[in-house]
Design a protein around this motif. Structure first.
Motif, mmCIF file in Angstrom:
data_model
loop_
_atom_site.group_PDB
_atom_site.id
_atom_site.type_symbol
_atom_site.label_atom_id
_atom_site.label_comp_id
_atom_site.label_asym_id
_atom_site.label_seq_id
_atom_site.Cartn_x
_atom_site.Cartn_y
_atom_site.Cartn_z
ATOM 1 N N LYS A 96 -33.346 45.086 19.705
ATOM 2 C CA LYS A 96 -32.761 43.815 20.090
ATOM 3 C C LYS A 96 -33.798 43.079 21.132
ATOM 4 O O LYS A 96 -34.220 43.954 22.107
ATOM 5 C CB LYS A 96 -31.492 43.828 20.732
ATOM 6 C CG LYS A 96 -30.278 44.453 19.711
ATOM 7 C CD LYS A 96 -29.088 44.389 20.370
ATOM 8 C CE LYS A 96 -27.945 44.940 19.465
ATOM 9 N NZ LYS A 96 -26.801 45.343 20.039
ATOM 10 N N ASN A 97 -33.826 41.769 21.067
ATOM 11 C CA ASN A 97 -34.458 41.026 22.044
ATOM 12 C C ASN A 97 -34.067 39.772 22.227
ATOM 13 O O ASN A 97 -33.240 39.294 21.278
ATOM 14 C CB ASN A 97 -36.169 41.062 22.029
ATOM 15 C CG ASN A 97 -36.319 40.541 20.280
ATOM 16 O OD1 ASN A 97 -35.544 40.173 19.695
ATOM 17 N ND2 ASN A 97 -37.591 41.000 20.081
ATOM 18 N N SER A 99 -35.060 36.816 21.748
ATOM 19 C CA SER A 99 -35.562 35.715 20.613
ATOM 20 C C SER A 99 -34.683 35.940 19.468
ATOM 21 O O SER A 99 -34.679 35.091 18.829
ATOM 22 C CB SER A 99 -36.955 35.967 20.425
ATOM 23 O OG SER A 99 -37.189 37.211 20.010
ATOM 24 N N GLU A 100 -34.131 37.070 19.182
ATOM 25 C CA GLU A 100 -33.205 37.147 17.967
ATOM 26 C C GLU A 100 -32.219 36.033 18.049
ATOM 27 O O GLU A 100 -31.698 35.569 17.086
ATOM 28 C CB GLU A 100 -32.664 38.488 18.015
ATOM 29 C CG GLU A 100 -33.469 39.680 17.735
ATOM 30 C CD GLU A 100 -33.949 39.677 16.198
ATOM 31 O OE1 GLU A 100 -32.960 39.453 15.385
ATOM 32 O OE2 GLU A 100 -34.937 39.884 15.813
ATOM 33 N N ASN A 101 -31.696 35.616 19.240
ATOM 34 C CA ASN A 101 -30.597 34.640 19.410
ATOM 35 C C ASN A 101 -30.989 33.423 18.742
ATOM 36 O O ASN A 101 -30.189 32.668 18.478
ATOM 37 C CB ASN A 101 -30.280 34.511 20.959
ATOM 38 C CG ASN A 101 -29.694 35.904 21.390
ATOM 39 O OD1 ASN A 101 -29.126 36.435 20.615
ATOM 40 N ND2 ASN A 101 -29.750 35.967 22.531
ATOM 41 N N LEU A 103 -33.437 32.762 16.311
ATOM 42 C CA LEU A 103 -34.211 32.969 14.903
ATOM 43 C C LEU A 103 -33.324 31.896 14.002
ATOM 44 O O LEU A 103 -31.940 32.083 13.890
ATOM 45 C CB LEU A 103 -34.350 34.127 14.673
ATOM 46 C CG LEU A 103 -35.471 35.047 15.156
ATOM 47 C CD1 LEU A 103 -35.215 36.579 14.501
ATOM 48 C CD2 LEU A 103 -36.661 34.301 14.994
ATOM 49 N N ARG A 105 -31.877 31.606 10.421
ATOM 50 C CA ARG A 105 -31.428 32.266 9.295
ATOM 51 C C ARG A 105 -30.450 31.546 8.369
ATOM 52 O O ARG A 105 -29.550 31.161 8.998
ATOM 53 C CB ARG A 105 -30.625 33.579 9.750
ATOM 54 C CG ARG A 105 -31.238 34.734 10.242
ATOM 55 C CD ARG A 105 -30.508 35.765 10.682
ATOM 56 N NE ARG A 105 -31.272 36.835 11.345
ATOM 57 C CZ ARG A 105 -31.233 36.924 12.638
ATOM 58 N NH1 ARG A 105 -30.418 36.289 13.396
ATOM 59 N NH2 ARG A 105 -32.050 37.892 13.466
ATOM 60 N N ARG A 110 -25.179 29.771 13.749
ATOM 61 C CA ARG A 110 -25.793 30.185 14.739
ATOM 62 C C ARG A 110 -25.172 30.039 16.166
ATOM 63 O O ARG A 110 -25.041 30.823 16.927
ATOM 64 C CB ARG A 110 -27.323 29.767 14.937
ATOM 65 C CG ARG A 110 -28.269 30.274 16.010
ATOM 66 C CD ARG A 110 -29.509 29.838 16.209
ATOM 67 N NE ARG A 110 -29.548 28.454 15.767
ATOM 68 C CZ ARG A 110 -30.217 27.455 16.795
ATOM 69 N NH1 ARG A 110 -30.779 28.177 17.768
ATOM 70 N NH2 ARG A 110 -30.179 26.212 16.451
#
Length: 115
Positions: A96-97, A99-101, A103, A105, A110
């Motif tokens: 997890k980091n 920046s995943e929040n 991205l 998809r 989101r």
């Protein structure tokens, strides 16, 4: 002294305990443990005064710890116990980091709007 016949025909479980969810380190993750199965007809009852569970099986609360799986198996065979080996569970922690929040998809909401 313990009854020799009762100890000879016991079955034990050899396993590697999983890490507690409240622990961040893997301090006890390398050790292997032996637990005795519950003896049939061990006479389990509830203590009426305190409400604790009691048992006539004196080996039920005993746990033994070993450095390796081979040591635990060797000890169980040396004592004449039947044993079964429970394979260790491997937990994968997804990376997890922050920046995943953010991205993109497709087809996934989101930001959840509440108003």
């Amino acid at each position: 002294m313990a009854h020799e016949a009762e100890l000879r025909h016991r079955s034990v479980r050899i396993y590697q305990p999983t890490r507690n969810t409240m622990q961040s380190g893997g301090s006890k993750g390398e050790r292997w443990r032996i637990d005795w199965d519950i003896l049939q007809g061990a006479g389990r009852w509830e203590n009426p005064l305190m409400g604790w569970a009691s048992s006539a099986d004196y080996m039920q609360g005993t746990r033994m710890s070993f450095k390796s799986k081979e040591d635990a198996i060797h000890f169980a065979e040396k004592q004449g116990w039947d044993y079964y080996l429970q394979p260790p569970t491997v937990k994968r922690i997804p990376p997890k980091n922050y920046s995943e929040n953010f991205l993109y998809r497709p087809n996934k909401l989101r930001i959840a709007r509440t108003k």
